[in-house]
Design an enzyme around this catalytic site. Structure first.
Site, PDB file in Angstrom:
ATOM      1  N   TYR A 143      39.014  55.854  35.049  1.00 57.74           N
ATOM      2  CA  TYR A 143      39.534  55.182  33.859  1.00 57.74           C
ATOM      3  C   TYR A 143      38.448  54.262  33.327  1.00 57.74           C
ATOM      4  O   TYR A 143      37.862  53.476  34.092  1.00 57.74           O
ATOM      5  CB  TYR A 143      40.787  54.371  34.230  1.00 57.74           C
ATOM      6  CG  TYR A 143      41.464  53.692  33.060  1.00 57.74           C
ATOM      7  CD1 TYR A 143      42.166  54.422  32.105  1.00 57.74           C
ATOM      8  CD2 TYR A 143      41.411  52.305  32.918  1.00 57.74           C
ATOM      9  CE1 TYR A 143      42.795  53.780  31.033  1.00 57.74           C
ATOM     10  CE2 TYR A 143      42.044  51.669  31.848  1.00 57.74           C
ATOM     11  CZ  TYR A 143      42.730  52.413  30.913  1.00 57.74           C
ATOM     12  OH  TYR A 143      43.354  51.789  29.858  1.00 57.74           O
ATOM     13  N   ASP A 245      30.747  51.754  35.890  1.00 56.08           N
ATOM     14  CA  ASP A 245      31.910  50.965  35.492  1.00 56.08           C
ATOM     15  C   ASP A 245      32.350  50.135  36.695  1.00 56.08           C
ATOM     16  O   ASP A 245      32.938  50.647  37.650  1.00 56.08           O
ATOM     17  CB  ASP A 245      33.028  51.905  35.019  1.00 56.08           C
ATOM     18  CG  ASP A 245      34.215  51.140  34.464  1.00 56.08           C
ATOM     19  OD1 ASP A 245      34.424  49.984  34.876  1.00 56.08           O
ATOM     20  OD2 ASP A 245      34.937  51.702  33.634  1.00 56.08           O
ATOM     21  N   LYS A 273      37.783  42.145  34.885  1.00 51.37           N
ATOM     22  CA  LYS A 273      38.804  41.782  35.886  1.00 51.37           C
ATOM     23  C   LYS A 273      38.463  40.586  36.771  1.00 51.37           C
ATOM     24  O   LYS A 273      38.619  39.445  36.358  1.00 51.37           O
ATOM     25  CB  LYS A 273      39.119  43.013  36.735  1.00 51.37           C
ATOM     26  CG  LYS A 273      39.835  44.102  35.911  1.00 51.37           C
ATOM     27  CD  LYS A 273      40.637  45.043  36.766  1.00 51.37           C
ATOM     28  CE  LYS A 273      41.071  46.278  36.001  1.00 51.37           C
ATOM     29  NZ  LYS A 273      42.475  46.490  35.895  1.00 51.37           N
TER      30      LYS A 273
HETATM   31  N1  PMP Z   1      37.338  50.411  33.740  1.00 48.47           N
HETATM   32  C1  PMP Z   1      38.050  50.433  34.866  1.00 48.47           C
HETATM   33  C2  PMP Z   1      37.438  51.027  36.090  1.00 48.47           C
HETATM   34  C3  PMP Z   1      39.335  49.897  34.899  1.00 48.47           C
HETATM   35  O1  PMP Z   1      40.051  49.949  36.029  1.00 48.47           O
HETATM   36  C4  PMP Z   1      39.859  49.299  33.714  1.00 48.47           C
HETATM   37  C5  PMP Z   1      41.247  48.674  33.702  1.00 48.47           C
HETATM   38  N2  PMP Z   1      42.113  49.069  34.655  1.00 48.47           N
HETATM   39  C6  PMP Z   1      39.068  49.306  32.567  1.00 48.47           C
HETATM   40  C7  PMP Z   1      37.823  49.859  32.610  1.00 48.47           C
HETATM   41  C8  PMP Z   1      39.578  48.713  31.288  1.00 48.47           C
HETATM   42  O2  PMP Z   1      39.576  47.345  31.366  1.00 48.47           O
HETATM   43  P1  PMP Z   1      40.560  46.477  30.418  1.00 48.47           P
HETATM   44  O3  PMP Z   1      41.951  46.791  30.832  1.00 48.47           O
HETATM   45  O4  PMP Z   1      40.138  45.065  30.691  1.00 48.47           O
HETATM   46  O5  PMP Z   1      40.261  46.889  29.009  1.00 48.47           O
END
Ligand code: PMP
Length: 432
Positions: A143, A245, A273
């Site tokens: 994701y 990521d 996060k």
């Molecule tokens: N990358 C990863 C690996 C994630 O787990 C998430 C959110 N779960 C995101 C990007 C997106 O981040 P946000 O919800 O702060 O937009």
């Protein structure tokens, strides 16, 4: 427990004003309905019906210090008194950037935004801008935020995704321009041979390979030995950007993220996060030669709300506590106990349980498999049993993320781990 009356009524009321009664897709799925929370402190959170939960959701990851950490609140309050946002530079922003530069191996330059989605979006734009190539490679089940570029291949059934040698990018949502799906290649994770073959054939049109350092959005799956190194080597060979990521792994696997933990340095990386204990801030960091395009304004990144005082202060305070408390040693120690204890509870039960993960984050799944290495493996997870387990834990006062991922925080204790394992044992014994 089973008293969710106030939440039920409030959810009905909220459904008349908020679409689905929530502000993010992922909040819709709590059983028996989304709950309303009143207060969080340390390792616990309370709902409006007075139910107290030991919390392993940590708000989907950000609360690495637990709820309402006093040092974070203090710093945020203090720095917000000086102003909220200046649409200009400020000292603590500079200090935070210098701090990240010293901690994160690839962070020669950076920009701050609000969410992981935005920075993933910016990273792909930067890779396209630098190379002039349109397509990027991403992996099934990962994701990278909810923006148009990224929401292909993060889900899909076996039939939809098709053969593993040539998967179909499955759109997560309606409303996406069809052609974006043609501008990416989706592959199963941890299959270096297939990746090498694909890159050898298509490298002239590929700007980037983007991956999570540990696949945490379906299961919690570490990279196979050599896989991240293999991505690095391919990117070097074909002048493709390696985007890591780190939205989940950042500040969770260590102060330098997955890149430091695994010793593989990407070209660009995205943090969010756990960096700021729940305040909205993310960072796109990377090698100077790529970030130069932002310096020159050749590739644009912007945002009215970027690097506001409370967010910067929260990030600074979080990093201070993580370093001061030697938090990662604790997260790995507690996480290891949790993995071993939950696996033992699973083995002693009548169910087939697989607990996989790193420690600071881990996943509990109901499956016959003894190890899962990619999204296709997670498609056999028994969702009904998982749902019953999550609800059973909630009924006994333990709050978990619905899909089976657990986060450990600095606020958790050995007693919390013991309680979680004992409760899981009870729930497994009760389940059909
Ligand atoms: N990358 C990863 C690996 C994630 O787990 C998430 C959110 N779960 C995101 C990007 C997106 O981040 P946000 O919800 O702060 O937009």
């Amino acid at each position: 427990m089973s008293n969710y009356q106030q939440s039920k009524q409030l959810h009905e009321r909220a459904s008349q004003v908020l679409a689905g009664g929530v502000s993010s897709e992922f909040r819709k799925f709590n059983q028996p309905h989304p709950l309303f929370y009143e207060r969080g402190e340390g390792n616990r959170i309370w709902d409006v019906d007075g139910n107290e939960f030991l919390d392993f959701t940590l708000s989907q990851g950000p609360l690495i210090l637990g709820h309402s950490h006093p040092h974070v609140l203090e710093r945020v309050t203090e720095y917000s008194k000086a102003g909220q946002i200046f649409a200009g530079q400020h000292m603590l922003e500079l200090e935070l950037a210098e701090k990240l530069q010293s901690l994160i191996p690839c962070a020669e330059r950076m920009r701050f935004s609000l969410s992981g989605s935005e920075c993933d979006h910016a990273a792909i734009r930067l890779a396209r801008g630098y190379t002039g190539r349109q397509k990027f490679v991403r992996f099934e089940g990962h994701y990278h935020g909810w923006f148009d570029n990224a929401v292909w291949g993060n889900g899909g059934t076996k039939e939809q995704i098709g053969p593993r040698e040539n998967p179909t990018p499955v759109a997560w949502t309606k409303g996406l321009p069809d052609r974006i799906g043609e501008e990416m290649i989706v592959l199963p994770w941890n299959d270096l041979e297939l990746l090498e073959k694909t890159i050898a054939e298509h490298h002239e049109e590929i700007c980037a390979i983007i991956t999570e350092g540990v696949m945490c959005n379906n299961g919690c799956i570490p990279p196979e030995p050599g896989f991240l190194e293999g991505i690095r080597a391919l990117c070097d060979r074909y002048n493709i950007l390696f985007i890591l990521d780190e939205v989940i792994t950042g500040f969770r696997l260590g102060m330098g993220g997955a890149q430091q933990y695994f010793g593989v340095i990407p070209d660009l990386a995205v943090f969010g996060k756990a960096m700021a204990s729940g305040y909205p801030i993310s960072a796109l960091v990377g090698r100077q030669k790529y970030m130069q395009l932002l310096t020159d304004g050749v590739v644009i990144h912007a945002g009215t709300m970027n690097s506001g005082n409370p967010c910067i202060a929260a990030a600074m305070a979080t990093i201070e506590v993580l370093e001061r408390d030697n938090t990662h040693e604790k997260l790995f120690r507690l996480g290891k106990r949790l993995i071993e204890g939950l696996q033992a509870a699973g083995n002693a039960s009548k169910h087939k349980v697989l607990v996989q993960g790193m420690g600071p984050m881990l996943n509990v799944a109901f499956t016959d498999a003894e190890k899962v290495t990619d999204y296709r493996g997670t498609l056999d997870f028994d969702k009904a049993k998982n749902g019953a387990f999550i609800f059973g834990m909630q009924e006994r006062g333990i709050r978990l993320i619905g899909r089976g991922l657990w986060y450990v925080s600095n606020a958790h204790t050995d007693a919390d781990i013991d309680r979680a394992i004992a409760t899981a044992t009870e729930v497994l014994a009760e389940m059909e």
